[in-house]
Design an enzyme around this catalytic site. Sequence first.
Site, PDB file in Angstrom:
ATOM      1  N   GLU A 269      -8.721   0.361  -2.906  1.00 21.57           N
ATOM      2  CA  GLU A 269      -9.556   0.374  -1.699  1.00 21.57           C
ATOM      3  C   GLU A 269     -10.446   1.603  -1.788  1.00 21.57           C
ATOM      4  O   GLU A 269      -9.970   2.700  -2.109  1.00 21.57           O
ATOM      5  CB  GLU A 269      -8.690   0.506  -0.446  1.00 21.57           C
ATOM      6  CG  GLU A 269      -7.800  -0.660  -0.169  1.00 21.57           C
ATOM      7  CD  GLU A 269      -6.899  -0.382   1.032  1.00 21.57           C
ATOM      8  OE1 GLU A 269      -7.003   0.692   1.644  1.00 21.57           O
ATOM      9  OE2 GLU A 269      -6.089  -1.243   1.331  1.00 21.57           O
TER      10      GLU A 269
ATOM     11  N   ARG B 156      -7.176  12.807   0.775  1.00 17.65           N
ATOM     12  CA  ARG B 156      -6.093  13.292   1.636  1.00 17.65           C
ATOM     13  C   ARG B 156      -4.719  12.803   1.184  1.00 17.65           C
ATOM     14  O   ARG B 156      -3.719  13.411   1.506  1.00 17.65           O
ATOM     15  CB  ARG B 156      -6.334  12.913   3.100  1.00 17.65           C
ATOM     16  CG  ARG B 156      -6.207  11.436   3.381  1.00 17.65           C
ATOM     17  CD  ARG B 156      -6.296  11.151   4.860  1.00 17.65           C
ATOM     18  NE  ARG B 156      -7.644  11.323   5.366  1.00 17.65           N
ATOM     19  CZ  ARG B 156      -8.078  10.766   6.503  1.00 17.65           C
ATOM     20  NH1 ARG B 156      -7.256  10.038   7.217  1.00 17.65           N
ATOM     21  NH2 ARG B 156      -9.304  10.932   6.907  1.00 17.65           N
ATOM     22  N   HIS B 157      -4.664  11.673   0.478  1.00 20.36           N
ATOM     23  CA  HIS B 157      -3.352  11.244  -0.023  1.00 20.36           C
ATOM     24  C   HIS B 157      -3.421  10.912  -1.521  1.00 20.36           C
ATOM     25  O   HIS B 157      -2.979  11.700  -2.346  1.00 20.36           O
ATOM     26  CB  HIS B 157      -2.728  10.119   0.824  1.00 20.36           C
ATOM     27  CG  HIS B 157      -3.658   9.068   1.357  1.00 20.36           C
ATOM     28  ND1 HIS B 157      -4.506   8.348   0.566  1.00 20.36           N
ATOM     29  CD2 HIS B 157      -3.841   8.615   2.618  1.00 20.36           C
ATOM     30  CE1 HIS B 157      -5.165   7.486   1.311  1.00 20.36           C
ATOM     31  NE2 HIS B 157      -4.814   7.633   2.568  1.00 20.36           N
TER      32      HIS B 157
ATOM     33  N   HIS C 201      -5.697   3.607  -1.639  1.00 22.72           N
ATOM     34  CA  HIS C 201      -7.019   3.928  -1.110  1.00 22.72           C
ATOM     35  C   HIS C 201      -7.380   5.326  -1.606  1.00 22.72           C
ATOM     36  O   HIS C 201      -6.739   6.306  -1.229  1.00 22.72           O
ATOM     37  CB  HIS C 201      -6.974   3.888   0.421  1.00 22.72           C
ATOM     38  CG  HIS C 201      -8.298   4.096   1.086  1.00 22.72           C
ATOM     39  ND1 HIS C 201      -8.476   3.919   2.433  1.00 22.72           N
ATOM     40  CD2 HIS C 201      -9.511   4.466   0.595  1.00 22.72           C
ATOM     41  CE1 HIS C 201      -9.739   4.164   2.755  1.00 22.72           C
ATOM     42  NE2 HIS C 201     -10.388   4.517   1.647  1.00 22.72           N
TER      43      HIS C 201
ATOM     44  N   ARG D 244      -9.591   8.088  -1.079  1.00 24.40           N
ATOM     45  CA  ARG D 244     -10.548   8.528  -0.061  1.00 24.40           C
ATOM     46  C   ARG D 244     -11.423   9.651  -0.586  1.00 24.40           C
ATOM     47  O   ARG D 244     -10.994  10.435  -1.433  1.00 24.40           O
ATOM     48  CB  ARG D 244      -9.789   9.027   1.181  1.00 24.40           C
ATOM     49  CG  ARG D 244      -9.250   7.911   2.051  1.00 24.40           C
ATOM     50  CD  ARG D 244      -8.610   8.490   3.303  1.00 24.40           C
ATOM     51  NE  ARG D 244      -8.405   7.450   4.285  1.00 24.40           N
ATOM     52  CZ  ARG D 244      -9.260   7.162   5.257  1.00 24.40           C
ATOM     53  NH1 ARG D 244     -10.371   7.844   5.409  1.00 24.40           N
ATOM     54  NH2 ARG D 244      -9.001   6.188   6.091  1.00 24.40           N
TER      55      ARG D 244
ATOM     56  N   ASP E 189      -0.125   4.486  -0.144  1.00 26.46           N
ATOM     57  CA  ASP E 189      -0.842   5.723   0.212  1.00 26.46           C
ATOM     58  C   ASP E 189       0.078   6.767   0.838  1.00 26.46           C
ATOM     59  O   ASP E 189      -0.049   7.965   0.578  1.00 26.46           O
ATOM     60  CB  ASP E 189      -1.955   5.431   1.234  1.00 26.46           C
ATOM     61  CG  ASP E 189      -3.111   4.663   0.633  1.00 26.46           C
ATOM     62  OD1 ASP E 189      -3.163   4.519  -0.607  1.00 26.46           O
ATOM     63  OD2 ASP E 189      -3.962   4.200   1.412  1.00 26.46           O
ATOM     64  N   HIS E 190       0.994   6.293   1.717  1.00 26.35           N
ATOM     65  CA  HIS E 190       1.775   7.273   2.473  1.00 26.35           C
ATOM     66  C   HIS E 190       2.880   7.936   1.662  1.00 26.35           C
ATOM     67  O   HIS E 190       3.441   8.945   2.085  1.00 26.35           O
ATOM     68  CB  HIS E 190       2.304   6.652   3.765  1.00 26.35           C
ATOM     69  CG  HIS E 190       1.177   6.412   4.729  1.00 26.35           C
ATOM     70  ND1 HIS E 190       0.139   7.303   4.869  1.00 26.35           N
ATOM     71  CD2 HIS E 190       0.891   5.388   5.546  1.00 26.35           C
ATOM     72  CE1 HIS E 190      -0.722   6.839   5.755  1.00 26.35           C
ATOM     73  NE2 HIS E 190      -0.297   5.667   6.173  1.00 26.35           N
TER      74      HIS E 190
ATOM     75  N   HIS F 208      -3.642  -4.635   7.592  1.00 31.83           N
ATOM     76  CA  HIS F 208      -3.783  -3.514   8.521  1.00 31.83           C
ATOM     77  C   HIS F 208      -2.942  -3.708   9.781  1.00 31.83           C
ATOM     78  O   HIS F 208      -3.156  -4.665  10.521  1.00 31.83           O
ATOM     79  CB  HIS F 208      -5.233  -3.224   8.929  1.00 31.83           C
ATOM     80  CG  HIS F 208      -5.415  -1.752   9.246  1.00 31.83           C
ATOM     81  ND1 HIS F 208      -5.028  -1.211  10.428  1.00 31.83           N
ATOM     82  CD2 HIS F 208      -5.866  -0.733   8.484  1.00 31.83           C
ATOM     83  CE1 HIS F 208      -5.263   0.094  10.397  1.00 31.83           C
ATOM     84  NE2 HIS F 208      -5.758   0.414   9.229  1.00 31.83           N
ATOM     85  N   GLY F 209      -1.990  -2.825   9.943  1.00 35.54           N
ATOM     86  CA  GLY F 209      -1.142  -2.821  11.141  1.00 35.54           C
ATOM     87  C   GLY F 209      -0.026  -3.848  11.115  1.00 35.54           C
ATOM     88  O   GLY F 209       0.738  -3.954  12.077  1.00 35.54           O
TER      89      GLY F 209
ATOM     90  N   GLU G  62     -10.875  -9.639   2.870  1.00 41.41           N
ATOM     91  CA  GLU G  62      -9.623  -9.251   3.520  1.00 41.41           C
ATOM     92  C   GLU G  62      -9.918  -9.104   5.007  1.00 41.41           C
ATOM     93  O   GLU G  62     -10.741  -8.282   5.413  1.00 41.41           O
ATOM     94  CB  GLU G  62      -9.086  -7.937   2.948  1.00 41.41           C
ATOM     95  CG  GLU G  62      -7.783  -7.527   3.628  1.00 41.41           C
ATOM     96  CD  GLU G  62      -7.115  -6.313   2.976  1.00 41.41           C
ATOM     97  OE1 GLU G  62      -7.360  -6.040   1.778  1.00 41.41           O
ATOM     98  OE2 GLU G  62      -6.341  -5.647   3.678  1.00 41.41           O
TER      99      GLU G  62
ATOM    100  N   THR H 240      -8.188   3.472   8.410  1.00 42.82           N
ATOM    101  CA  THR H 240      -9.422   2.687   8.426  1.00 42.82           C
ATOM    102  C   THR H 240      -9.586   2.013   9.784  1.00 42.82           C
ATOM    103  O   THR H 240      -8.761   1.195  10.184  1.00 42.82           O
ATOM    104  CB  THR H 240      -9.374   1.623   7.310  1.00 42.82           C
ATOM    105  OG1 THR H 240      -8.920   2.257   6.123  1.00 42.82           O
ATOM    106  CG2 THR H 240     -10.731   1.010   7.083  1.00 42.82           C
TER     107      THR H 240
ATOM    108  N   ASN I  82       0.857  -1.182   0.000  1.00 44.11           N
ATOM    109  CA  ASN I  82       0.000   0.000   0.000  1.00 44.11           C
ATOM    110  C   ASN I  82       0.900   1.243   0.000  1.00 44.11           C
ATOM    111  O   ASN I  82       1.702   1.433   0.921  1.00 44.11           O
ATOM    112  CB  ASN I  82      -0.884  -0.036   1.259  1.00 44.11           C
ATOM    113  CG  ASN I  82      -1.814   1.152   1.326  1.00 44.11           C
ATOM    114  OD1 ASN I  82      -1.388   2.283   1.109  1.00 44.11           O
ATOM    115  ND2 ASN I  82      -3.062   0.916   1.631  1.00 44.11           N
TER     116      ASN I  82
HETATM  117  N1  PXP Z   1      -5.819  -3.228   3.960  1.00 49.14           N
HETATM  118  C1  PXP Z   1      -6.788  -2.288   4.018  1.00 49.14           C
HETATM  119  C2  PXP Z   1      -8.155  -2.670   3.560  1.00 49.14           C
HETATM  120  C3  PXP Z   1      -6.515  -0.982   4.452  1.00 49.14           C
HETATM  121  O1  PXP Z   1      -7.497  -0.064   4.495  1.00 49.14           O
HETATM  122  C4  PXP Z   1      -5.183  -0.656   4.820  1.00 49.14           C
HETATM  123  C5  PXP Z   1      -4.852   0.744   5.247  1.00 49.14           C
HETATM  124  O2  PXP Z   1      -5.104   1.625   4.207  1.00 49.14           O
HETATM  125  C6  PXP Z   1      -4.214  -1.660   4.730  1.00 49.14           C
HETATM  126  C7  PXP Z   1      -4.553  -2.930   4.326  1.00 49.14           C
HETATM  127  C8  PXP Z   1      -2.778  -1.390   5.077  1.00 49.14           C
HETATM  128  O3  PXP Z   1      -2.661  -1.105   6.439  1.00 49.14           O
HETATM  129  P1  PXP Z   1      -1.265  -0.605   7.015  1.00 49.14           P
HETATM  130  O4  PXP Z   1      -0.980   0.709   6.351  1.00 49.14           O
HETATM  131  O5  PXP Z   1      -1.506  -0.481   8.484  1.00 49.14           O
HETATM  132  O6  PXP Z   1      -0.244  -1.633   6.658  1.00 49.14           O
END
Ligand code: PXP
Length: 238
Positions: A70, A49-50, A43, A45, A9-10, A190-191, A151, A101, A7
Amino acid sequence: MARLGVNIDHVATIRQARGGTEPEPVTAAALCELAGADGITIHLREDRRHIQDRDLRLLRETVQTSLNLEMAATDEMIDIALAVRPDYVTLVPEKRQELTTEGGLDVAGNLAVLKQGVARLQDGGIPVSLFIDPVAAQVEAGVLLQVEAIEIHTGCYCSARGHQRQAELAKIAAAVEFGHTSGLRMLAGHGLNYSNIQAVVAIGGIEEFNIGHSIISRAVLVGLERAVREMAELVREA
Ligand code: PXP
């Protein structure tokens, strides 16, 4: 062997902090692919924002592996997905104020609305994944909607400590097994970071992990030394 979706996004978050053009998510995606990523996740949004609409369009043209979009199940986002055609869409809950999220999509509580959205995407030839908590009722709701994948939200496992962490891992394992029995492809994210990923991989049966924050965070640290050295050289040469 499980696949890794990165991902990015950042990368866009850092660009948006200055409103300029760097770092470029398209370049970042290409580097992730060269390094072995099996897919790129972004993602889009509602508040942009990103990731921006142009990022999605450009990444659709440049990503060579698989592009996972996403998004919230809104009419606006579904129209965009149908126009840009990512390789698959992951439906996520979205609140404007949240930092990231928070929690999975309440599929069981929103069956009618989600059914329409999922059908529009699938009729347009786009496979759908639902981002849900590791709860049997939610997996069951995903089965009812006949989505291609689920997921599992791993956030509670990642933030749990001690015995609670094992309990959260067991919930993920149970949800994965339930999903498989129902014929769904199971993904997770996530995380997840460099110290908590292996226990989830060891559950088995999770086809793909979507990981963002920890990879981009590590990239900042492992890349910082080289970046400073290169700038220091330029300053000293001058
Ligand atoms: N999967 C989904 C559906 C998410 O929304 C996100 C965060 O955007 C991630 C995975 C990735 O999460 P993380 O950035 O904490 O690795």
